[in-house]
Design a protein around this motif. Structure first.
Motif, PDB file in Angstrom:
ATOM      1  N   VAL A 168       0.878  -1.052   0.064  1.00 51.95           N
ATOM      2  CA  VAL A 168      -0.112   0.005   0.074  1.00 51.95           C
ATOM      3  C   VAL A 168       0.923   1.141  -0.015  1.00 51.95           C
ATOM      4  O   VAL A 168       1.844   1.256   0.794  1.00 51.95           O
ATOM      5  CB  VAL A 168      -0.930  -0.006   1.154  1.00 51.95           C
ATOM      6  CG1 VAL A 168      -1.917   1.302   1.295  1.00 51.95           C
ATOM      7  CG2 VAL A 168      -1.723  -1.268   1.316  1.00 51.95           C
ATOM      8  N   TYR A 169       0.657   2.177  -0.922  1.00 49.56           N
ATOM      9  CA  TYR A 169       1.595   3.327  -0.831  1.00 49.56           C
ATOM     10  C   TYR A 169       0.586   4.318  -0.666  1.00 49.56           C
ATOM     11  O   TYR A 169      -0.290   4.648  -1.561  1.00 49.56           O
ATOM     12  CB  TYR A 169       2.349   3.326  -2.367  1.00 49.56           C
ATOM     13  CG  TYR A 169       3.135   4.861  -2.314  1.00 49.56           C
ATOM     14  CD1 TYR A 169       4.277   5.125  -1.598  1.00 49.56           C
ATOM     15  CD2 TYR A 169       2.598   5.735  -2.986  1.00 49.56           C
ATOM     16  CE1 TYR A 169       4.665   6.078  -1.489  1.00 49.56           C
ATOM     17  CE2 TYR A 169       3.136   6.820  -3.178  1.00 49.56           C
ATOM     18  CZ  TYR A 169       4.169   7.355  -2.401  1.00 49.56           C
ATOM     19  OH  TYR A 169       4.835   8.437  -2.503  1.00 49.56           O
ATOM     20  N   GLN A 170       0.855   5.497   0.122  1.00 44.59           N
ATOM     21  CA  GLN A 170       0.119   6.714  -0.054  1.00 44.59           C
ATOM     22  C   GLN A 170       0.918   7.855   0.952  1.00 44.59           C
ATOM     23  O   GLN A 170       1.562   7.306   1.968  1.00 44.59           O
ATOM     24  CB  GLN A 170      -1.390   6.534   0.902  1.00 44.59           C
ATOM     25  CG  GLN A 170      -1.956   8.018   0.612  1.00 44.59           C
ATOM     26  CD  GLN A 170      -3.283   7.833   1.576  1.00 44.59           C
ATOM     27  OE1 GLN A 170      -3.484   7.032   2.610  1.00 44.59           O
ATOM     28  NE2 GLN A 170      -4.467   8.643   0.879  1.00 44.59           N
ATOM     29  N   ASN A 171       1.044   8.820   0.372  1.00 43.52           N
ATOM     30  CA  ASN A 171       1.763  10.125   1.051  1.00 43.52           C
ATOM     31  C   ASN A 171       1.177  11.304   0.752  1.00 43.52           C
ATOM     32  O   ASN A 171       1.539  11.985  -0.377  1.00 43.52           O
ATOM     33  CB  ASN A 171       3.338  10.000   0.523  1.00 43.52           C
ATOM     34  CG  ASN A 171       4.122  10.664   1.518  1.00 43.52           C
ATOM     35  OD1 ASN A 171       3.677  11.610   2.270  1.00 43.52           O
ATOM     36  ND2 ASN A 171       5.164  10.312   1.772  1.00 43.52           N
ATOM     37  N   PRO A 172       0.115  11.643   1.436  1.00 43.94           N
ATOM     38  CA  PRO A 172      -0.508  13.030   1.128  1.00 43.94           C
ATOM     39  C   PRO A 172       0.217  14.251   1.545  1.00 43.94           C
ATOM     40  O   PRO A 172      -0.525  15.350   1.163  1.00 43.94           O
ATOM     41  CB  PRO A 172      -1.858  12.759   2.064  1.00 43.94           C
ATOM     42  CG  PRO A 172      -1.254  12.111   3.541  1.00 43.94           C
ATOM     43  CD  PRO A 172      -0.208  11.020   2.891  1.00 43.94           C
TER      44      PRO A 172
END
Lengths: 385, 385
Positions: free
Chosen positions: B5-9
């Motif tokens: 899972v990749y997320q970087n807001p």
């Protein structure tokens, strides 16, 4: 030194079987009733549709269907989707397919909560301030739409193929990427995807600006090399899942903004040159790109020579310094992967150069790219013959 | 194939003068009263403090001050910050400085809205479910804290230096990166930053797992090459702003998750080996890394040989195949940039190997890395002498 803002909040779920989490993830992001947007039925044939529907039903997510998106998504079909979304009172839009499907889902998501007709967003007469939440299940990696705020739609009446760039508004909340879903792609689809992915990377690399972030070159060269290596591995073994996974991820990396950070005004206009080609002749976008890119290098590449030469050296490991020699390196690469390099090979033996030039010139004027005169544009199209 | 899972807001504002937008950006993300966390006063000397205060006052953002963060941020000082944040009823925490300051800001942000003492989050006895919004103005690029959900704090009583990994909770909402702020960094600070940046990239690259995303290798090699090139350019001209900008961005790229996507269990334990060194002897984290990495390669590098060899080839353009020869390539590089390669050079001529081994063994046990026995760990530390 250039200034930039970078943000990309999309949540990516990557790997085998990740769509199993689809239903509960949609509910987590507030979507209990969804407009399901898909294409010409390939997801029904390869089993993706049945799996998706099961995962949605398991979590009691209600579904309104909107199939039939075409390769270059059409405005009338988008408007039909907006009516369905409004009538069905959905909480979000789920695109299941490739870039065209996800682009259509974004257009519907913005249009269904807008006070103006959605096409205004694509002509620059209005900017969307909000959109329904978008989710995506990617089955054909190429455009990067699964992790950016861009949507391209064609008005089939005027053949205007326009892009809406609305980061922060159109980015999918969540995208699911299962490389297994790409095993059924044809060699042709994969080749066209490859030309599209590489063109996104090149648009960031081929800039004439002296003020750039040097490390972005290294980053872009790395992603481009990885794309070329993955494509070669897929060609020698289409069932190589690691290569399919790399290829799928390369599409996201190449057009999610991370390769474009710190790049002032990309000056390679090949998307703008290609868009009239696919809008008028409905050719695959990737096919149009492999036709027009070598022609563009031949006619207009002289002003970007050191950049093109450096890219070719870093990515293909070869060296050339004249526009025609550099163009030939690209043509050779496209032939190797099976993508066309002339209008005839792309199925359009006698294109209307004048009409294409007219459409492209309008797009260039809108972008204030006045160094591309109609004469130069026509010359590029003639070099595609 | 690995799933991830990749997320970087995090929203990044990068470039000259970007902090001018600080006040209005804080207000946009809901921060009208902020705890201002900073270090030992360098921001007062280089003018950053005065500019920040002006931009905050211009927008009527109220400020509660909490200066004095040290190079390895200390638990007692974090707790003091939590009391100030609670008493001052702030809406958010702004860290102005390097990774230690931003890590401290994150710890305070999580601790001030928690029902348990903050140290529980660092020992694994509890996980934070929320935190005050964090903003950052980065002045010393190295740790990547400006764009990740990680915070490292040291309990100065027990010398336990622990990391809290809480993506989605601790990621700064917004970070400001002005490369001009890094022009005043000393050669030593820059060298230590370089070793830290490269170590982050290597931790993702040196894995023994057969299931990885091949394109991540290309990406990591690109970022590593860009870092090495930027460092060399800074050494030949410390005022080279493009190089400073590349270097600053390389820190963010290397530990924001994009290089780690698709990497299962990074198996290079150099951070775990270094953390007792900086916790006990308060040496700079980057200095400890350049001491311990060649020692680790010498003692334990045999199981990662193809990966280390491939990295050295891609990044330094040299070739070696034995652990000792590969270790020597790293030592040579660290000498070139001015980072120590022995305990003595790092200011600790007679380290307590037994104590370091005890602390490191505890950390390895917590991570279930049982292949690193106390005997092997002690041998690595002895190779640092």
């Amino acid at each position: 030194m250039i200034s930039f803002v970078y943000q990309n909040p999309t949540e990516i779920h990557f790997g085998k079987g990740v769509t199993e989490q689809l239903g509960e993830t949609l509910i987590r992001v507030g979507i209990r009733k969804v407009l399901l947007v898909y294409g010409q039925g390939s997801i029904r044939r390869n089993g993706v549709y049945d799996r998706i529907m099961k995962f949605l039903k398991d979590q009691a997510v209600e579904v309104v269907e909107h199939g039939g998106v075409r390769g270059n998504p059409r405005l009338s079909h988008v408007r039909e989707g907006i009516r369905k979304a409004q009538k069905g009172n959905v909480d979000g839009v789920l695109g299941v397919g490739g870039g065209s499907v996800i682009d259509a889902a974004k257009a519907i998501a913005a249009g269904s909560v807008a006070s103006v007709d959605v096409w205004n967003f694509y002509t620059g007469r209005a900017q969307p301030e909000r959109a329904l939440p978008v989710a995506a299940v990617l089955t054909l990696p190429a455009t990067g739409s699964e992790m950016n705020g861009i949507s391209v739609v064609t008005d089939e009446e005027t053949h205007a193929k326009n892009a809406l760039v609305a980061p922060g508004i159109l980015n999918p909340k969540v995208s699911f990427m299962d490389p297994e879903a790409t095993l059924s792609l044809s060699p042709e689809q994969t080749a066209f995807a490859c030309t599209d992915i590489l063109s996104h990377i090149m648009e960031a690399y081929f800039t004439t600006s002296a003020t750039r972030l040097p490390i972005q070159d290294n980053l872009i060269e790395g992603v481009a090399r990885g794309t070329v290596e993955a494509m070669a591995a897929i060609q020698s073994d289409p069932a190589d899942l690691d290569a399919r996974a790399s290829f799928m991820w390369s599409a996201t990396l190449s057009w999610s903004g991370i390769c474009q950070a710190g790049i002032p005004n990309p000056t390679m206009p090949c998307h703008a040159l290609e868009m009239p080609m696919s809008a008028v002749y409905d050719m695959a976008h990737g096919a149009g790109l492999s036709v027009v890119i070598p022609a563009w290098i031949t006619v207009a590449g002289d002003r970007y020579l050191p950049r093109i030469s450096s890219f070719v050296g870093a990515v293909f490991g070869t060296y050339a310094e004249t526009p025609s020699a550099l163009a030939e390196i690209f043509r050779q690469y496209y032939r190797t992967i099976g993508s066309p390099v002339t209008f005839a090979q792309a199925g359009t033996p006698a294109p209307d150069i004048e009409r294409l030039t007219h459409l492209a010139s309008r797009a260039f004027q809108q972008r204030n790219m006045t160094d591309y005169t109609p004469e130069i544009i026509a010359e590029i199209y003639r070099a595609c013959l």
